[in-house]
Write an enzyme that holds these catalytic residues in place. Structure first.
Site, PDB file in Angstrom:
ATOM      1  CG  ASP A  59      -2.050   0.886   1.220  1.00  0.00           C
ATOM      2  OD1 ASP A  59      -2.067   1.781   0.360  1.00  0.00           O
ATOM      3  OD2 ASP A  59      -2.939   0.748   2.080  1.00  0.00           O
ATOM      4  N   GLY A  62      -4.934   3.243  -8.105  1.00  0.00           N
ATOM      5  CA  GLY A  62      -5.104   3.454  -9.538  1.00  0.00           C
ATOM      6  C   GLY A  62      -4.259   4.594 -10.096  1.00  0.00           C
ATOM      7  CG  ASP A  98      -9.388   2.998   0.907  1.00  0.00           C
ATOM      8  OD1 ASP A  98      -8.538   2.814  -0.002  1.00  0.00           O
ATOM      9  OD2 ASP A  98      -9.076   2.984   2.115  1.00  0.00           O
TER      10      ASP A  98
HETATM   11  C1  GLA Z   1      -5.545   2.047   2.697  1.00  0.00           C
HETATM   12  C2  GLA Z   1      -6.041   0.890   1.829  1.00  0.00           C
HETATM   13  C3  GLA Z   1      -7.085   0.121   2.590  1.00  0.00           C
HETATM   14  C4  GLA Z   1      -6.482  -0.408   3.877  1.00  0.00           C
HETATM   15  C5  GLA Z   1      -5.918   0.727   4.710  1.00  0.00           C
HETATM   16  C6  GLA Z   1      -5.125   0.219   5.899  1.00  0.00           C
HETATM   17  O1  GLA Z   1      -6.542   2.989   2.931  1.00  0.00           O
HETATM   18  O2  GLA Z   1      -6.531   1.378   0.609  1.00  0.00           O
HETATM   19  O3  GLA Z   1      -7.571  -0.951   1.787  1.00  0.00           O
HETATM   20  O4  GLA Z   1      -5.473  -1.335   3.567  1.00  0.00           O
HETATM   21  O5  GLA Z   1      -5.055   1.551   3.927  1.00  0.00           O
HETATM   22  O6  GLA Z   1      -4.530   1.236   6.650  1.00  0.00           O
END
Ligand code: GLA
Length: 419
Positions: free
Chosen positions: A169, A219, A240
């Site tokens: 991430d 993306g 998200d």
């Molecule tokens: C981001 C990701 C989520 C999740 C959080 C965790 O927002 O996009 O899917 O993994 O971090 O902190």
């Protein structure tokens, strides 16, 4: 501007991979021409994610509260609910398992996860696989230690634990590296981002363990163009999800056009499922799950499996809908047409079959003005024998057939022999 930047970055990624792929051949004192190296490039070996990954992830329900106990319970529930038999086999720990690094750089787990190896063994003992989470920056999105400067060390540790899936991430890599090293230069920032994903891709590969590599960078810079070349098996296409119709549907609206990038081993990821979360109605849960199946999306349930209502279990374990998602042809569906507030998606399946989803995305029931399905717009002619995958009943689709759908509900059919 953005399109140009994406294209040149994609070209750059491909060029650097071409260079890498050709290095061994070039350094060999061989009379053989370049052709074999090129052939290798054209057919990357697909080891994992031949169909979109299925499983469960801790984030959408537990978020930062998740513990070892919750992961074990999720594994138990996948087995006892029949979800495992229906194909859900990854149990993925999301953010907040991390503590700090010691003097050797080794990352420790925090008190919520006392023994990651034992947890992985437990999940494996159920015939399931286990996933974990990190990021290329100094910190994860939740502010926990991430992998910057420790990519290989972390990848080795995951492999030693028996990890089968990594979600990586972006988060703090943006301020930590992109904005610091290339202020005001978006294209250079994107190159840094791609290089960081490439680095972890290589680190995972060098462990020799098949580990699904899930890119989570919302993306940015069209990952569908460059992620597969870095070994990415799936890449988030948007920000998200949350458990509301509006957010789920906003994400769906950003998927049309991406279908050509998905295929066995590499998938668009519109984010994890919210089926059974928040206040989604049953119709909305059905539509959400149908969309994900049409999109060949990863099916990572995100609800509390220990308190799953039977009707939610019925949605998540509908084998025929799952079969659409997991179709071995791996061809993502596309939005065929929309008419007012109703939209029609189609997906070509193996054996010449076709899945069609009709969704009322509007907020009002259209009872007095039923929607009329236009078969010709789907390339179909005459009466089509189909199966309604939510009622389980055989149906016949006819030209101009009136269809009444409640707001946010879906008609999902499979036509075995479309004509
Ligand atoms: C981001 C990701 C989520 C999740 C959080 C965790 O927002 O996009 O899917 O993994 O971090 O902190």
């Amino acid at each position: 501007m953005r399109i140009l930047a994406s294209l040149s970055l994609a070209a750059l990624a491909v060029a650097s991979l071409t260079a890498l792929a050709q290095t061994p051949a070039a350094s060999k004192p061989s009379a053989a021409p370049q052709a074999p190296a090129k052939a290798k490039m054209a057919a990357p070996q697909v080891l994992v994610a031949k169909t979109p990954p299925m499983g469960w992830n801790s984030w959408n329900f537990f978020a930062e509260r998740v513990t070892d106990k919750d992961i074990r319970a999720a594994a138990d529930q996948l087995v006892s609910t029949g979800m495992k038999d229906a194909g859900y086999n990854y149990v993925n720990i999301d953010d907040t398992w991390e503590a700090e690094r010691d003097a050797t750089g080794l990352l420790h787990t925090n008190a919520k996860f006392p023994d990651m190896k034992a947890l992985a063994d437990y999940v494996h003992s159920k015939g399931l696989k286990i996933g974990i989470y990190s990021g290329p920056g100094t910190k994860t999105c939740g502010g926990y230690a991430a992998s910057l400067g420790h990519e290989e060390q972390d990848a080795k540790m995951y492999a030693a634990w028996g990890i089968d899936y990594l979600k990586y991430d972006l988060c703090s890599f943006i301020p930590d590296v992109m904005q610091k090293q290339a202020p005001n230069d978006k294209a250079a920032q994107m190159r840094l981002m791609i290089a960081a994903y490439d680095k972890m891709g290589k680190a995972l590969k060098s462990t020799g363990r098949p580990i699904v590599y899930s890119l989570c960078q919302y993306g940015w810079d069209a990952p569908w163009e460059w992620a597969p070349a870095l070994g990415g098996n799936l890449w988030r296409t948007t920000g998200d999800i949350d458990p509301t119709w509006d957010r789920m549907y906003a994400i769906v609206s950003q998927q049309a056009g991406l279908e050509k990038y998905a295929g066995p081993g590499h998938w668009n990821d519109p984010d994890m499922l919210e089926v059974g979360n928040g206040k989604l109605s049953l119709a909305e849960n059905r539509a959400h799950f149908s969309y994900w199946a049409m999109l060949a999306a990863p099916l990572l349930a995100g609800n509390d499996l220990t308190a799953m209502k039977p009707e939610i279990k019925a949605i998540l374990t509908n084998r025929e809908v799952i079969a659409i998602d997991q179709d071995k042809l791996g061809k993502q569906g596309f939005r065929a047409y929309s008419d007012g507030e109703v939209e029609v998606w189609a997906r070509h399946l193996s054996g010449g079959a076709l899945a069609v989803a009709v969704v009322n995305v509007g907020s009002d029931r259209q009872a007095t003005h039923p929607f009329h399905l236009n078969l010709a717009k789907l390339g179909l002619h005459g009466v089509q024998k189909a199966k309604d995958l939510w009622t389980g009943k055989d149906v016949e689709l006819t030209e101009n057939m009136p269809i009444e759908l409640d707001s946010h509900d879906v008609l999902l059919v499979r036509i075995a022999a479309p004509k």
